[in-house]
Design an enzyme around this catalytic site. Sequence first.
Site, PDB file in Angstrom:
ATOM      1  N   LYS A   1      -6.012  30.057   2.450  1.00 26.04           N
ATOM      2  CA  LYS A   1      -5.397  31.217   3.096  1.00 26.04           C
ATOM      3  C   LYS A   1      -6.167  32.500   2.779  1.00 26.04           C
ATOM      4  O   LYS A   1      -6.635  32.693   1.650  1.00 26.04           O
ATOM      5  CB  LYS A   1      -3.940  31.333   2.637  1.00 26.04           C
ATOM      6  CG  LYS A   1      -3.164  32.493   3.263  1.00 26.04           C
ATOM      7  CD  LYS A   1      -1.729  32.494   2.784  1.00 26.04           C
ATOM      8  CE  LYS A   1      -0.973  33.709   3.308  1.00 26.04           C
ATOM      9  NZ  LYS A   1       0.450  33.719   2.875  1.00 26.04           N
TER      10      LYS A   1
ATOM     11  N   SER B   1       3.810  34.526   6.319  1.00 33.24           N
ATOM     12  CA  SER B   1       2.445  34.979   6.512  1.00 33.24           C
ATOM     13  C   SER B   1       1.398  33.876   6.435  1.00 33.24           C
ATOM     14  O   SER B   1       0.222  34.123   6.721  1.00 33.24           O
ATOM     15  CB  SER B   1       2.101  36.048   5.467  1.00 33.24           C
ATOM     16  OG  SER B   1       2.098  35.504   4.155  1.00 33.24           O
TER      17      SER B   1
ATOM     18  N   SER C   1       7.013  33.421   3.120  1.00 30.60           N
ATOM     19  CA  SER C   1       5.775  33.167   3.854  1.00 30.60           C
ATOM     20  C   SER C   1       5.276  31.726   3.821  1.00 30.60           C
ATOM     21  O   SER C   1       4.321  31.386   4.509  1.00 30.60           O
ATOM     22  CB  SER C   1       4.664  34.096   3.342  1.00 30.60           C
ATOM     23  OG  SER C   1       4.968  35.422   3.670  1.00 30.60           O
TER      24      SER C   1
END
Length: 467
Positions: free
Chosen positions: A84, A161, A185
Site C-alpha cells: 500500500k 483507504s 481502512s
Amino acid sequence: MAMTFREYRDLGATALMEAYGKGDLSPVEVTSVAIEAMEAVNPKINAVFFRDDAGARNAALRSEERWRKKQPLGPLDGVPTLVKDGLFMSGVPMYRGTAALAANPILPPFDAPCVARLRESGVILLGKSTMCDLGMMAAGYSSMFGPTRNPWDLDKTSGGSSSGTSAALAAGVIPIGVGTDIVGSIRVPASFCGLAGLKPSYGRVPYYPNSCPAAVAGPMARSAADMALLMQVIAGPDTRDFASLPFDRSLQGAPQEATLRGLRFGFLKHVGFGLATNAEVAVLVEGAVAKLQEEGAVVEDIDPPFNQQEADAIEDFYRHRSYHELKTLPVDERAKAELIDAWARKAAGDSGNDHHAQFLLTQLARDKAMQMLADHDVLVLPTVPITAFDAELSTPEGHGQFAPFCNTLLFNLTEQPALSLNCGFTLEGMPVGLQLVLPRFADRFALDLAVTVERVLAVCRKWPNLA
C-alpha cells in the site's frame, strides 16, 4: 500447460504454498502470471501505481531455488503481493494518495516493519497499490491517482483507504495484501470488495513510523485462512515500534475451528449515528446472525449508546492530523488536493483547548464501546451500512466524509481486533460485510472465529473475471 490467470486467481495463498511444497507450481511461474494479470486488469481498476517487474522476477527466482532445496523462508515464500502507498517501501516514492505530494513525494529510506517481514519471509513484492488522500476517505478517491474501481462493478468504489490492495485482491491480481486502518481502512474496502480483512489489536502488528495512536496494519485476503496465513508473517516483532505488543506465538500455525455453541454475541444493528442501514444490507446481516444462532450462538440485541456529537468530535479529532500534514506544504501544492485540503482546513480555527475537548469525547466513545463487550464475547454488526457507492465520489452524495466509517471507527479507539467477512450479495451483485469485534488482544481467537464463521455462512461467490 502454462497456468492461466483464472487458475491462479482461484487458488489462493494456502493452495499456492501446498503446490510449491509438492513441486506442482513454481514461484517463477506464479509471479509471471501475476505480472500478466496486473498488466491486463490494472487499466480497468486502477489499483497499482508502481510496478517492479524485474525485482519481482528476481525474487521469484530466489524463492524457486529455496523451494527446490525445501528451505522456504516462511509460510508465504513465493506468494505475490502489493504494498500500500501508505507503507514505507525502501527507495520507492510514497504519495499517500494525494497530489499535494506530487512534486515532493516521500522517499522512504527503509521498509515499514510489515514490509520488512514480507521481504524476510520471501513474499514477492510486485509494486505499490493506490490509496485515497491521506487515508482519510472511505473511498478509492485519490487526487494523485484518480479513482480506484471495484472489480464487482467498475462504476463503484473499491473503498478506502486500502483501495488498491482491496481491488487487486478481488480482481485476483494478488491473493494476500496488507492494509492499514485508522478509522476503518481495512474493513470498509473488505466489505465493499467481498474480502476478509482484520484490524488487529493496536500494537499486534508493529507499525513505524506512526503518526496516530489508532493506526494499525493488518491482513486482507479472499479467504479467512489466507488472512490468517498473512497474519503469521506480519505480526513478527520489530523494536522500532515502542507500542508493539510482545510476540504472540499462538498466531503461528493454521487457525482452528472455534466453538460457536454458547458464545455470547451482542448484535448492534446500528450505532446511533452515521448512515442509515440499507435494507438489503440489513437482511443479509440478520440472515448471517441467524446462521450463527443455528450453530448454538447466543445473540442479544444491543441498543446503541453513541450520539452524533461524539461522532463529530471523533472526525474533528482526526481532521487535525491531516491539517498538520498539509500545513507543512506550500499553498499551491495543497491546492492540488482540493477535497482533503478543504476538509482539513476546518481544523484551522480550533484552539488547543478545542482539540483536547475533542480528544475527551473520543475517550467517552471509547469507554462506551468497551462497555458493550462487558456482557458479551463478541460484537456483531454490519461492517458498513451501505454497499459501494460511485467510484468518482469521496463519500456518498449528501453525506460527510466520515459517514461510511460510522460502524468501524469506534473500534480503532478501543484498540480491539475487529474483522470483516463477506456475508452475501445484494440483488445487484455487490458484496456486504459482516463485522465481528472481539476483546483486546484476542487476535488468535479472531482468526479462529473468522474461519469458523466463514464456513458457517458458506457464501457462494464467483470472483469477477476482468482479464
